[in-house]
Design a protein around this motif. Structure first.
Motif, PDB file in Angstrom:
ATOM      1  N   CYS A 135       0.830  -1.216   0.000  1.00  0.00           N
ATOM      2  CA  CYS A 135       0.000   0.000   0.000  1.00  0.00           C
ATOM      3  C   CYS A 135       0.865   1.267   0.000  1.00  0.00           C
ATOM      4  O   CYS A 135       0.430   2.332  -0.440  1.00  0.00           O
ATOM      5  CB  CYS A 135      -0.941  -0.002   1.209  1.00  0.00           C
ATOM      6  N   GLN A 136       2.107   1.172   0.481  1.00  0.00           N
ATOM      7  CA  GLN A 136       3.013   2.322   0.461  1.00  0.00           C
ATOM      8  C   GLN A 136       3.449   2.676  -0.966  1.00  0.00           C
ATOM      9  O   GLN A 136       3.846   3.805  -1.241  1.00  0.00           O
ATOM     10  CB  GLN A 136       4.292   2.007   1.270  1.00  0.00           C
ATOM     11  N   PHE A 137       3.388   1.675  -1.891  1.00  0.00           N
ATOM     12  CA  PHE A 137       3.848   1.885  -3.265  1.00  0.00           C
ATOM     13  C   PHE A 137       2.889   2.780  -4.050  1.00  0.00           C
ATOM     14  O   PHE A 137       3.264   3.328  -5.091  1.00  0.00           O
ATOM     15  CB  PHE A 137       3.983   0.546  -3.999  1.00  0.00           C
ATOM     16  N   VAL A 155      -0.943   6.762  -0.318  1.00  0.00           N
ATOM     17  CA  VAL A 155      -0.966   5.584   0.550  1.00  0.00           C
ATOM     18  C   VAL A 155      -2.398   5.323   1.018  1.00  0.00           C
ATOM     19  O   VAL A 155      -3.086   6.236   1.501  1.00  0.00           O
ATOM     20  CB  VAL A 155      -0.043   5.774   1.768  1.00  0.00           C
ATOM     21  N   ASP A 156      -2.845   4.062   0.853  1.00  0.00           N
ATOM     22  CA  ASP A 156      -4.208   3.674   1.222  1.00  0.00           C
ATOM     23  C   ASP A 156      -4.204   3.203   2.684  1.00  0.00           C
ATOM     24  O   ASP A 156      -4.103   2.006   2.979  1.00  0.00           O
ATOM     25  CB  ASP A 156      -4.684   2.552   0.289  1.00  0.00           C
ATOM     26  N   TYR A 157      -4.312   4.180   3.610  1.00  0.00           N
ATOM     27  CA  TYR A 157      -4.203   3.848   5.034  1.00  0.00           C
ATOM     28  C   TYR A 157      -5.355   2.981   5.524  1.00  0.00           C
ATOM     29  O   TYR A 157      -5.175   2.154   6.427  1.00  0.00           O
ATOM     30  CB  TYR A 157      -4.110   5.136   5.865  1.00  0.00           C
ATOM     31  N   ASP A 164      11.210  -4.222   8.439  1.00  0.00           N
ATOM     32  CA  ASP A 164      12.348  -3.444   7.929  1.00  0.00           C
ATOM     33  C   ASP A 164      12.059  -2.812   6.572  1.00  0.00           C
ATOM     34  O   ASP A 164      12.783  -1.929   6.132  1.00  0.00           O
ATOM     35  CB  ASP A 164      13.583  -4.348   7.801  1.00  0.00           C
ATOM     36  N   TYR A 165      10.991  -3.317   5.878  1.00  0.00           N
ATOM     37  CA  TYR A 165      10.673  -2.796   4.546  1.00  0.00           C
ATOM     38  C   TYR A 165       9.637  -1.664   4.604  1.00  0.00           C
ATOM     39  O   TYR A 165       9.228  -1.154   3.561  1.00  0.00           O
ATOM     40  CB  TYR A 165      10.137  -3.919   3.650  1.00  0.00           C
ATOM     41  N   ILE A 166       9.196  -1.295   5.793  1.00  0.00           N
ATOM     42  CA  ILE A 166       8.196  -0.216   5.927  1.00  0.00           C
ATOM     43  C   ILE A 166       8.939   1.105   6.140  1.00  0.00           C
ATOM     44  O   ILE A 166       9.789   1.221   7.025  1.00  0.00           O
ATOM     45  CB  ILE A 166       7.242  -0.491   7.110  1.00  0.00           C
ATOM     46  N   TRP A 167       8.603   2.085   5.316  1.00  0.00           N
ATOM     47  CA  TRP A 167       9.231   3.403   5.461  1.00  0.00           C
ATOM     48  C   TRP A 167       8.245   4.483   5.875  1.00  0.00           C
ATOM     49  O   TRP A 167       8.613   5.591   6.216  1.00  0.00           O
ATOM     50  CB  TRP A 167       9.927   3.811   4.157  1.00  0.00           C
ATOM     51  N   ASP A 168       6.969   4.164   5.882  1.00  0.00           N
ATOM     52  CA  ASP A 168       5.944   5.132   6.264  1.00  0.00           C
ATOM     53  C   ASP A 168       5.812   5.118   7.792  1.00  0.00           C
ATOM     54  O   ASP A 168       5.391   4.121   8.395  1.00  0.00           O
ATOM     55  CB  ASP A 168       4.609   4.781   5.600  1.00  0.00           C
ATOM     56  N   ARG A 202      14.128   0.436   0.399  1.00  0.00           N
ATOM     57  CA  ARG A 202      13.247  -0.557   0.998  1.00  0.00           C
ATOM     58  C   ARG A 202      12.339  -1.210  -0.053  1.00  0.00           C
ATOM     59  O   ARG A 202      12.025  -2.405   0.046  1.00  0.00           O
ATOM     60  CB  ARG A 202      12.412   0.089   2.115  1.00  0.00           C
ATOM     61  N   LYS A 203      11.918  -0.432  -1.051  1.00  0.00           N
ATOM     62  CA  LYS A 203      11.115  -0.997  -2.146  1.00  0.00           C
ATOM     63  C   LYS A 203      11.874  -2.120  -2.845  1.00  0.00           C
ATOM     64  O   LYS A 203      11.356  -3.221  -3.072  1.00  0.00           O
ATOM     65  CB  LYS A 203      10.758   0.079  -3.168  1.00  0.00           C
ATOM     66  N   LYS A 204      13.131  -1.851  -3.208  1.00  0.00           N
ATOM     67  CA  LYS A 204      13.933  -2.840  -3.936  1.00  0.00           C
ATOM     68  C   LYS A 204      14.125  -4.103  -3.102  1.00  0.00           C
ATOM     69  O   LYS A 204      13.953  -5.231  -3.595  1.00  0.00           O
ATOM     70  CB  LYS A 204      15.298  -2.249  -4.299  1.00  0.00           C
ATOM     71  N   ARG A 205      14.488  -3.922  -1.830  1.00  0.00           N
ATOM     72  CA  ARG A 205      14.735  -5.080  -0.965  1.00  0.00           C
ATOM     73  C   ARG A 205      13.460  -5.907  -0.756  1.00  0.00           C
ATOM     74  O   ARG A 205      13.491  -7.139  -0.742  1.00  0.00           O
ATOM     75  CB  ARG A 205      15.299  -4.615   0.377  1.00  0.00           C
ATOM     76  N   PHE A 206      12.340  -5.197  -0.590  1.00  0.00           N
ATOM     77  CA  PHE A 206      11.071  -5.903  -0.393  1.00  0.00           C
ATOM     78  C   PHE A 206      10.689  -6.711  -1.640  1.00  0.00           C
ATOM     79  O   PHE A 206      10.305  -7.884  -1.544  1.00  0.00           O
ATOM     80  CB  PHE A 206       9.955  -4.915  -0.062  1.00  0.00           C
TER      81      PHE A 206
END
Length: 1005
Positions: free
Chosen positions: A911-913, A917-919, A940-944, A992-996
């Motif tokens: 949803c962060q992508f 963002v669709d909270y 670890d992949y969440i940046w929001d 974080r996007k790439k790693r996820f």
């Protein structure tokens, strides 16, 4: 009479009239129950089937029900319409299924009574009522998650598919219709064409069917198949309460029973494939071993229908072919021992085993003859030193035949024409040892005595006769009077022969020799690929017998377009030679042996040039097709080399050719058009092809429309005129109709065709043509067209499949009811799957494939392809995925896929992508406690920060201290501080996007 008529109150008027009409006649056979009476009385079918000899039989009933259900209708404009989907036709189909259920879905019985087209229709109806998802390949279904009766329907259909392939691989003797049958020839031919079309599809899907059945034998649960009761419940819509989908509805088939049957069927298909793929014999052996083990384990085999003798034959053949035999093993059979001896070249031991078997008779005669044939084949192939082995085995078999009172073989009779003393001694040795049992039966002794007399009468040389007559066995078996009479006859015959001016030939001399020689020459004719040797064999054969030798092998097939021209050749040798050279050349092309094909065609061309300009042009066309296929085969293997200008010029010449009265195969035009499209000769196809060819050849018409549409696509304005023409042609191909024909008895043909007779091509032929195309732009255009058509016929705006260039196609259909929805769904899936086999890195095709899986609720597969699409355009996620690939629509579908698989943490991260963002979706997902993903390992992949704060709150509220600390640690990372510059925050998000995405790829690839 009136009183009699009143008793028929419950009958239909027609039935009553039939009974009344014979009321005053003499007693006759009971009246056959008519199909419509089962419609009128729902309980009649079960009563009828319970009779000891029902008339009509169950198979006849299935044919009648499906025939009536598939009758075409005629509208007010007198146009033939597909059968109406009304209550009557649905009931008739259900009745057919109920009859099959009464037969317990025994494929042996169904195959005996029904033709391939009828059984195909019946099993497709079974798939339909069993709620097998339409438009989804069976191999993509997870049988373990399907309702029991649905899974069983899929298994029955795929069992039938591979069994049909195996049964139709056996050679059949061609029937020769007499004069009274000629009017039936076209009907038989039409049914053969339907069968061939079905077989073509089944063979294309054989690998999928095998995979489905291999998946079935891995399931360890019992299975359930539809019965009359469950089918009644379906008809009454009882499925709404789930009764017919429960785990116990229907006839129970134990897992062992089903596995036993499926292993047997899989063994059959692998054995058939072993002829061209040697390792398949090992797979067949393994499946037959499982079958044998399960048969021993089963207490009851009510639901197992297999031929145990055939199973034993398969098992012995597999062991012989795979070398799975150990001579020291106490469990080895005589078959195994013989095959092992042959494999290690211990031929003397083989002869010894045959002699011993004459006393025990444990080996069947047909097996012994097959061993002899194998040795004779080796001799014909040039192996030296085996002539004597063949002679001795022939003697052993002759003595065995004699003991059983069988007729002696011609081959043995030939041996007696010029035998040596050594051979006669061996014959006597075999005879003696064959009676070495403690007490040979009187019949055996009498048969041996007859054999000894026959031996004496067959020998021409008097000294050899005395060798036999003086032998101990001869004196034991024949009475003294018989011996004296026989010896006297031999003396008289010898004197008569010596006094004659010319010796009389043996009775067996000329005819027997010619018969055997013809058989050997015919075998060489079948095997040879050397044109000059083929010609020499034909000359020899025609010197021995006058008959058409092009019929020797039923597998020699020449296109029907050419048969008339070839059979009009007056010289019989030339006629046979042309036919056989062409048939062998075409076979070589089909197995991609282009070297031998060129040799055969070159000689054939040289031959026909001398006497037939028409056949010369035919051969030039076939040689062109050969070169096109050879070049396309190399290109399909990865070669980028363009075709030589000479080949392109010859293809153009063919497309422009205007020779009257010349038989032309459409496949040549098909391959030439595909060739021109694959090598981007669009200007030629759009501008230079003669209009007459466009009108007469559907492939050229398709090629021109595809070339025109593709030519306009790269321009600033996308052309809609040519695209509309191509659209109309494809829609017609995918429309439903019924091919109806009236048989000689006045009945309308029963096979419902989903293939459109209104289109320029049948759908199966259209798909075959598509699968010869390799040019990406052409395939993209076709995918785009079918995606648009699929969206229109499905009428589901929310779940639409996406593709490139959708705007050039119409947005609606005037006659949407005529379009076969299932055919469109299957075609779009086959087309995209085929395109991805050519280029698995095409991002657009990958997104389309993912969408197809998404709209058919196959979420794991859909997510796999969405991730593949992102990976190919980002160097496996080492770079950012372009926003035109991962659009909001694609991301939302990926989110739904994760949600449907209960991977709620993945939902929150994806949803962060989104651009916004669709909270709401994030918070709802994180509230779920039944999550099937790794949850906190993904934090670890969440940046929001808002999401991380919500996670901290949720874990605190639930008392999950460890997870709360992981969330707090993630928030505390310096690069996520909201006071950081926008560039730093963006960089943290991208990392974080790439790693996820890389982590997701490892999960789903």
């Amino acid at each position: 009479m009136g009183k009699r008529r009143m008793n028929y109150g419950r009958m239909s008027a027609e039935a009553a009239d039939r009974v009344a009409a014979v009321g005053n006649s003499r007693p006759s056979t009971p009246l056959q129950t008519s199909w419509f009476e089962f419609l009128l009385d729902g309980s009649l079918l079960e009563k009828h089937l319970q009779k000891s000899n029902p008339d009509p039989t169950p198979a006849q009933l299935i044919i009648q029900f499906l025939e009536q259900a598939s009758k075409p209708s005629v509208n007010e404009q007198n146009q033939v319409q597909p059968p109406a989907d009304n209550r009557r036709n649905r009931t008739l189909k259900l009745l057919a299924l109920k009859v099959a259920a009464h037969m317990k879905w025994d494929l042996d019985e169904l195959e005996k009574g029904l033709t391939t087209p009828v059984l195909n229709m019946l099993l497709n109806e079974l798939l339909c009522v069993s709620k097998v998802p339409p438009g989804v390949k069976h191999v993509d279904l997870d049988l373990s998650t399907l309702p029991p009766t649905t899974a069983m329907a899929v298994i029955i259909y795929n069992r039938w598919a591979i069994r049909t392939i195996v049964q139709n691989s056996f050679p059949e003797k061609q029937t020769k219709p007499g004069p009274h049958q000629m009017n039936m020839l076209s009907i038989v031919q039409q049914e053969k064409e339907m069968t061939d079309n079905i077989l073509c599809v089944l063979k294309e899907q054989a690998t999928d069917s095998i995979n489905v059945l291999e998946g079935a034998v891995r399931l360890k649960k019992d299975f359930y198949v539809h019965t009359l009761r469950t089918l009644d419940l379906l008809a009454a819509d009882a499925a709404a309460n789930g009764e017919t989908e429960s785990s116990t509805a229907g006839l129970r088939i134990s897992a062992d029973e089903l596995h036993c049957q499926v292993h047997y069927d899989l063994g059959g298909i692998f054995f058939q494939q072993g002829c061209t793929d040697q390792p398949a014999f090992e797979k067949a052996r393994d499946h037959f071993r499982q079958t044998k083990e399960l048969l021993k384990k089963l207490d009851s085999t009510v639901h197992v229908h297999l031929d145990e003798k055939r199973l034993a034959g398969y098992w012995n053949a597999c062991k012989a072919l795979t070398g799975d035999c150990d001579p020291s093993d106490s469990q080895t059979t005589p078959y195994d021992q013989i095959n092992t001896l042959i494999r290690v070249h211990n031929y003397q031991a083989v002869i010894e085993a045959f002699i011993k078997d004459n006393a025990t008779r444990s080996l069947p005669s047909h097996f012994r003859r097959s061993v002899l044939r194998e040795f004779m084949y080796k001799v014909q192939q040039g192996e030296t030193g085996l002539d004597e082995v063949c002679h001795k085995l022939c003697v052993c078999n002759a003595v065995r035949d004699a003991l059983e009172g069988e007729v002696l073989s011609v081959r043995f009779q030939q041996l007696l024409l010029k035998p040596s003393k050594r051979m006669v001694d061996f014959i006597l040795e075999v005879c003696t040892r064959s009676l070495e049992k403690e007490r040979p039966s009187k019949t055996s002794r009498r048969n041996m005595a007859i054999f000894m007399k026959t031996l004496c009468e067959s020998l021409q040389e008097l000294p050899l006769v005395f060798v036999v007559s003086s032998h101990k066995l001869f004196t034991e078996l024949l009475k003294e009077e018989e011996r004296k009479l026989l010896v006297e006859q031999m003396r008289r015959r010898s004197a008569t022969v010596n006094l004659s001016a010319k010796p009389l030939p043996s009775f067996y001399d000329i005819p027997a020799s010619a018969s055997v020689n013809i058989g050997q020459l015919e075998q060489q004719l079948i095997l040879s690929l050397e044109p000059r040797r083929i010609r020499q064999i034909l000359i020899e054969l025609h010197g021995m017998a006058e008959r058409p030798f092009w019929r020797v092998n039923s597998k020699w097939e020449v296109p029907p377009d050419y048969i008339t021209v070839i059979l009009s050749i007056k010289d019989k040798v030339t006629k046979d030679l042309v036919y056989i050279l062409m048939a062998k050349g075409l076979h070589c092309i089909s197995i991609k042996d282009f070297i031998h094909a060129r040799q055969l065609f070159s000689v054939c061309l040289e031959l026909v040039t001398e006497f037939s300009p028409k056949l010369r042009q035919v051969m030039l066309n076939e040689m062109l097709l050969l070169e096109v296929r050879a070049h396309e085969t190399v290109a399909a293997e990865g070669s980028k080399e363009r075709p030589p200008p000479d080949l392109v010029s010859r293809v153009r010449g063919y497309l422009e050719m205007r020779i009257h009265d010349l038989p032309l195969r459409q496949v040549v035009g098909e391959e030439c058009v595909a060739f021109m499209l694959n090598w981007r000769e669009n200007d030629y196809l759009t501008l230079q092809v003669p209009p007459s060819l466009v009108m007469n050849n559907p492939y050229i018409k398709l090629g021109q429309l595809l070339a025109s549409t593709c030519k306009e696509l790269p321009g600033p304005k996308e052309s809609r005129r040519t695209a509309k023409e191509l659209w109309d042609v494809v829609v017609q191909i995918c429309s439903m109709s019924v091919q109806h024909k009236r048989n000689s008895d006045g009945r309308v043909g029963l096979i419902k065709h989903r293939e459109s007779s209104m289109g320029i091509l049948h759908r199966s032929k259209f798909i075959t043509f598509i699968k010869k195309l390799r040019e990406p732009l052409v395939l993209t255009t076709l995918i785009s067209l079918f995606v648009r058509l699929h969206s229109i016929v499905r009428d589901d705006i929310v779940n639409e499949v996406t593709a490139e260039h959708l705007s050039i196609w119409p947005s609606s259909l005037p006659n949407i009811q005529a379009v076969d929805v299932e055919a469109v769904a299957v075609t779009v899936k086959e087309l995209v799957s085929y395109a991805l086999t050519l280029n698995p890195n095409n991002q657009s095709w990958l997104i389309t494939q993912a969408d197809i899986y998404f709209v058919t609720n196959q979420y794991s597969a859909a997510l796999n392809f969405y991730l593949q699409a992102g990976a190919v355009c980002s160097d496996f996620f080492t770079k950012a995925v372009p926003p035109d690939v991962y659009t909001d629509q694609v991301l939302k579908r990926m989110i739904k896929c994760c949600s449907m698989m209960n991977c709620h943490t993945q939902v929150a991260i994806l949803c962060q992508f989104l651009r916004e963002v669709d909270y709401m979706t994030v918070f709802k997902a994180l509230q779920e406690q039944n999550s099937h993903d790794a949850m906190d390992s993904f934090y670890d992949y969440i940046w929001d920060v808002t999401i991380l704060e919500y996670l901290t709150y949720i874990h605190h509220k639930r008392g999950e201290t460890e997870k709360k600390q992981i969330a707090i640690k993630a928030i505390g990372q310096a690069e996520l501080n909201t006071s950081n510059p926008e560039e730093v925050l963006q960089l943290a998000a991208q990392k974080r996007k790439k790693r996820f995405l890389q982590a997701m790829a490892k999960l789903y690839f």
